[in-house]
Design a protein around this motif. Sequence first.
Motif, PDB file in Angstrom:
ATOM      1  N   CYS A  10       1.077  -1.145  -0.407  1.00 48.30           N
ATOM      2  CA  CYS A  10       0.010   0.121   0.152  1.00 48.30           C
ATOM      3  C   CYS A  10       0.994   0.748  -0.239  1.00 48.30           C
ATOM      4  O   CYS A  10       1.970   1.266   0.724  1.00 48.30           O
ATOM      5  N   ASP A  11       0.630   1.851  -0.411  1.00 52.58           N
ATOM      6  CA  ASP A  11       1.168   3.486  -0.780  1.00 52.58           C
ATOM      7  C   ASP A  11      -0.117   4.582  -0.029  1.00 52.58           C
ATOM      8  O   ASP A  11       1.374   5.614   0.035  1.00 52.58           O
ATOM      9  N   ARG A  12      -0.449   4.466   0.630  1.00 52.18           N
ATOM     10  CA  ARG A  12      -1.238   4.983   1.749  1.00 52.18           C
ATOM     11  C   ARG A  12      -1.711   4.384   2.957  1.00 52.18           C
ATOM     12  O   ARG A  12      -1.888   3.537   2.991  1.00 52.18           O
ATOM     13  N   ALA A  13      -2.902   5.413   3.862  1.00 55.85           N
ATOM     14  CA  ALA A  13      -3.411   4.684   5.221  1.00 55.85           C
ATOM     15  C   ALA A  13      -4.954   3.818   4.993  1.00 55.85           C
ATOM     16  O   ALA A  13      -4.127   3.352   3.716  1.00 55.85           O
ATOM     17  N   LEU A  14      -4.373   3.077   5.866  1.00 53.30           N
ATOM     18  CA  LEU A  14      -5.264   1.640   5.401  1.00 53.30           C
ATOM     19  C   LEU A  14      -6.651   1.393   6.327  1.00 53.30           C
ATOM     20  O   LEU A  14      -7.181   2.290   7.643  1.00 53.30           O
ATOM     21  N   LEU A  15      -8.056   1.682   5.544  1.00 55.13           N
ATOM     22  CA  LEU A  15      -9.107   1.644   5.780  1.00 55.13           C
ATOM     23  C   LEU A  15      -9.562  -0.438   5.742  1.00 55.13           C
ATOM     24  O   LEU A  15      -9.350  -1.108   5.418  1.00 55.13           O
ATOM     25  N   VAL A  16      -9.464  -0.778   7.113  1.00 59.28           N
ATOM     26  CA  VAL A  16      -9.997  -2.747   7.333  1.00 59.28           C
ATOM     27  C   VAL A  16     -11.029  -2.681   8.164  1.00 59.28           C
ATOM     28  O   VAL A  16     -11.173  -1.942   9.157  1.00 59.28           O
ATOM     29  N   VAL A  17     -11.846  -3.160   7.509  1.00 58.73           N
ATOM     30  CA  VAL A  17     -13.360  -3.380   8.304  1.00 58.73           C
ATOM     31  C   VAL A  17     -13.740  -4.430   8.625  1.00 58.73           C
ATOM     32  O   VAL A  17     -13.706  -5.974   7.485  1.00 58.73           O
ATOM     33  N   MET A  34      -4.985  -2.856  18.010  1.00 58.20           N
ATOM     34  CA  MET A  34      -5.626  -1.710  18.505  1.00 58.20           C
ATOM     35  C   MET A  34      -3.762  -2.695  19.592  1.00 58.20           C
ATOM     36  O   MET A  34      -3.360  -1.148  19.718  1.00 58.20           O
ATOM     37  N   GLU A  35      -4.182  -3.139  20.453  1.00 60.38           N
ATOM     38  CA  GLU A  35      -3.573  -2.997  21.231  1.00 60.38           C
ATOM     39  C   GLU A  35      -2.457  -3.412  20.774  1.00 60.38           C
ATOM     40  O   GLU A  35      -1.048  -3.184  21.669  1.00 60.38           O
ATOM     41  N   ARG A  36      -1.610  -4.048  20.401  1.00 56.43           N
ATOM     42  CA  ARG A  36      -0.520  -4.430  19.665  1.00 56.43           C
ATOM     43  C   ARG A  36       0.356  -3.900  19.117  1.00 56.43           C
ATOM     44  O   ARG A  36       1.218  -3.873  18.773  1.00 56.43           O
ATOM     45  N   SER A  37      -0.423  -2.747  18.447  1.00 56.80           N
ATOM     46  CA  SER A  37      -0.058  -1.613  17.331  1.00 56.80           C
ATOM     47  C   SER A  37      -0.596  -0.425  17.679  1.00 56.80           C
ATOM     48  O   SER A  37      -1.195   0.690  16.884  1.00 56.80           O
ATOM     49  N   PRO A  38      -0.074   0.375  18.983  1.00 57.21           N
ATOM     50  CA  PRO A  38      -0.915   1.258  19.144  1.00 57.21           C
ATOM     51  C   PRO A  38      -1.317   2.627  19.011  1.00 57.21           C
ATOM     52  O   PRO A  38      -1.199   3.865  18.578  1.00 57.21           O
ATOM     53  N   ASP A  39       0.512   2.488  18.151  1.00 54.70           N
ATOM     54  CA  ASP A  39       1.035   3.548  17.428  1.00 54.70           C
ATOM     55  C   ASP A  39       0.703   3.800  15.787  1.00 54.70           C
ATOM     56  O   ASP A  39       1.000   5.067  15.476  1.00 54.70           O
ATOM     57  N   ARG A  40       0.073   2.423  15.421  1.00 58.91           N
ATOM     58  CA  ARG A  40      -0.301   2.565  14.152  1.00 58.91           C
ATOM     59  C   ARG A  40      -1.652   1.958  13.618  1.00 58.91           C
ATOM     60  O   ARG A  40      -2.285   2.146  12.507  1.00 58.91           O
ATOM     61  N   VAL A  41      -2.337   1.625  15.122  1.00 58.65           N
ATOM     62  CA  VAL A  41      -3.681   0.975  14.321  1.00 58.65           C
ATOM     63  C   VAL A  41      -5.150   1.798  15.730  1.00 58.65           C
ATOM     64  O   VAL A  41      -4.578   2.089  16.493  1.00 58.65           O
ATOM     65  N   HIS A  42      -5.478   2.081  15.328  1.00 61.60           N
ATOM     66  CA  HIS A  42      -7.170   3.037  15.602  1.00 61.60           C
ATOM     67  C   HIS A  42      -7.777   1.791  15.668  1.00 61.60           C
ATOM     68  O   HIS A  42      -8.461   1.660  14.106  1.00 61.60           O
ATOM     69  N   PHE A  43      -9.080   1.940  16.115  1.00 59.19           N
ATOM     70  CA  PHE A  43     -10.409   0.916  16.411  1.00 59.19           C
ATOM     71  C   PHE A  43     -11.501   1.644  16.742  1.00 59.19           C
ATOM     72  O   PHE A  43     -11.650   2.660  17.710  1.00 59.19           O
ATOM     73  N   TYR A  44     -12.258   1.599  15.201  1.00 55.30           N
ATOM     74  CA  TYR A  44     -13.192   2.053  16.020  1.00 55.30           C
ATOM     75  C   TYR A  44     -14.526   1.327  16.122  1.00 55.30           C
ATOM     76  O   TYR A  44     -15.072   0.461  15.390  1.00 55.30           O
ATOM     77  N   ARG A  45     -14.717   1.116  17.379  1.00 60.57           N
ATOM     78  CA  ARG A  45     -15.581   0.054  17.797  1.00 60.57           C
ATOM     79  C   ARG A  45     -17.110   0.381  17.909  1.00 60.57           C
ATOM     80  O   ARG A  45     -17.800   1.242  17.461  1.00 60.57           O
ATOM     81  N   GLU A  46     -17.738  -0.918  17.137  1.00 58.82           N
ATOM     82  CA  GLU A  46     -19.356  -0.476  17.312  1.00 58.82           C
ATOM     83  C   GLU A  46     -20.532  -0.418  18.175  1.00 58.82           C
ATOM     84  O   GLU A  46     -19.162  -0.909  19.601  1.00 58.82           O
ATOM     85  N   THR A  47     -20.865   0.398  18.166  1.00 50.68           N
ATOM     86  CA  THR A  47     -21.478   1.022  19.944  1.00 50.68           C
ATOM     87  C   THR A  47     -22.877   0.317  19.827  1.00 50.68           C
ATOM     88  O   THR A  47     -23.110  -0.960  18.812  1.00 50.68           O
ATOM     89  N   GLY A  48     -23.293  -0.162  20.998  1.00 52.69           N
ATOM     90  CA  GLY A  48     -24.911  -1.095  21.409  1.00 52.69           C
ATOM     91  C   GLY A  48     -25.043  -1.461  21.997  1.00 52.69           C
ATOM     92  O   GLY A  48     -25.915  -1.818  22.649  1.00 52.69           O
ATOM     93  N   VAL A  90      -3.706  11.433   7.611  1.00 49.16           N
ATOM     94  CA  VAL A  90      -2.432  10.408   8.128  1.00 49.16           C
ATOM     95  C   VAL A  90      -1.388  10.597   6.673  1.00 49.16           C
ATOM     96  O   VAL A  90      -2.218   9.779   5.432  1.00 49.16           O
ATOM     97  N   LYS A  91      -0.178  10.336   6.861  1.00 49.09           N
ATOM     98  CA  LYS A  91       0.523  10.624   5.693  1.00 49.09           C
ATOM     99  C   LYS A  91       1.386   9.026   5.650  1.00 49.09           C
ATOM    100  O   LYS A  91       1.960   9.071   4.879  1.00 49.09           O
ATOM    101  N   SER A  92       1.286   8.125   6.940  1.00 49.13           N
ATOM    102  CA  SER A  92       1.902   7.148   6.599  1.00 49.13           C
ATOM    103  C   SER A  92       1.352   6.328   6.355  1.00 49.13           C
ATOM    104  O   SER A  92      -0.080   5.585   6.906  1.00 49.13           O
ATOM    105  N   LYS A  93       2.020   5.237   5.104  1.00 49.41           N
ATOM    106  CA  LYS A  93       1.271   4.569   5.313  1.00 49.41           C
ATOM    107  C   LYS A  93       1.582   3.321   6.212  1.00 49.41           C
ATOM    108  O   LYS A  93       0.944   2.135   5.965  1.00 49.41           O
ATOM    109  N   LYS A  94       2.006   3.342   7.049  1.00 46.32           N
ATOM    110  CA  LYS A  94       1.827   2.445   8.159  1.00 46.32           C
ATOM    111  C   LYS A  94       0.619   2.467   9.193  1.00 46.32           C
ATOM    112  O   LYS A  94       0.144   1.782   9.922  1.00 46.32           O
ATOM    113  N   TYR A  95      -0.346   3.300   8.822  1.00 44.86           N
ATOM    114  CA  TYR A  95      -0.911   3.600  10.124  1.00 44.86           C
ATOM    115  C   TYR A  95      -1.963   2.538   9.720  1.00 44.86           C
ATOM    116  O   TYR A  95      -2.620   3.144   7.712  1.00 44.86           O
ATOM    117  N   VAL A  96      -3.366   2.453  10.336  1.00 43.63           N
ATOM    118  CA  VAL A  96      -4.242   1.338   9.876  1.00 43.63           C
ATOM    119  C   VAL A  96      -5.705   1.793  10.805  1.00 43.63           C
ATOM    120  O   VAL A  96      -5.365   1.783  11.577  1.00 43.63           O
TER     121      VAL A  96
END
Length: 133
Positions: A10-17, A34-48, A90-96
């Motif tokens: 990838c040449d940009r940040a990723l969106l994983v669903v 997210m816990e394993r890579s807190p600086d690279r992964v942001h997790f958007y948790r389903e609410t409810g 985010v400009k880093s391709k290492k961000y998810v």
Amino acid sequence: MALEKFEDACDRALLVVIDGPISAGKTTLGTTLMERSPDRVHFYRETGHEDGIVDIFLEDPEEHAAAFQMLMHGLCYSRHEVAIAKIERVKSKKYVCVIDRSLLGNMVIGITNYRLGRISKGAYAMYKRQNEQ
């Protein structure tokens, strides 16, 4: 870790669903990433779950399916908007950005509830219209 394999592809940040039925482990997987890579992964948790919305639906799906579906669709759409905006900043391709449940997955649940007779024809028409916007 599997995330490193994405860096070269990838040449940009990723969106994983992450999709799947209720209690399939989507939140567990997203939280673990997210816990394993807190600086690279942001997790958007389903609410409810934590605020009882899912419990209300599960207590009486026939009564609450339409309102539940419309509410969950709106929340899911909002998560996607926020995650996509984050990726664009985010400009880093290492961000998810990882999202718990896709809009398509949400729609499948809505269609299923309609076919099971839990959502009336009129409410389903409103739900479909909401998805088209």
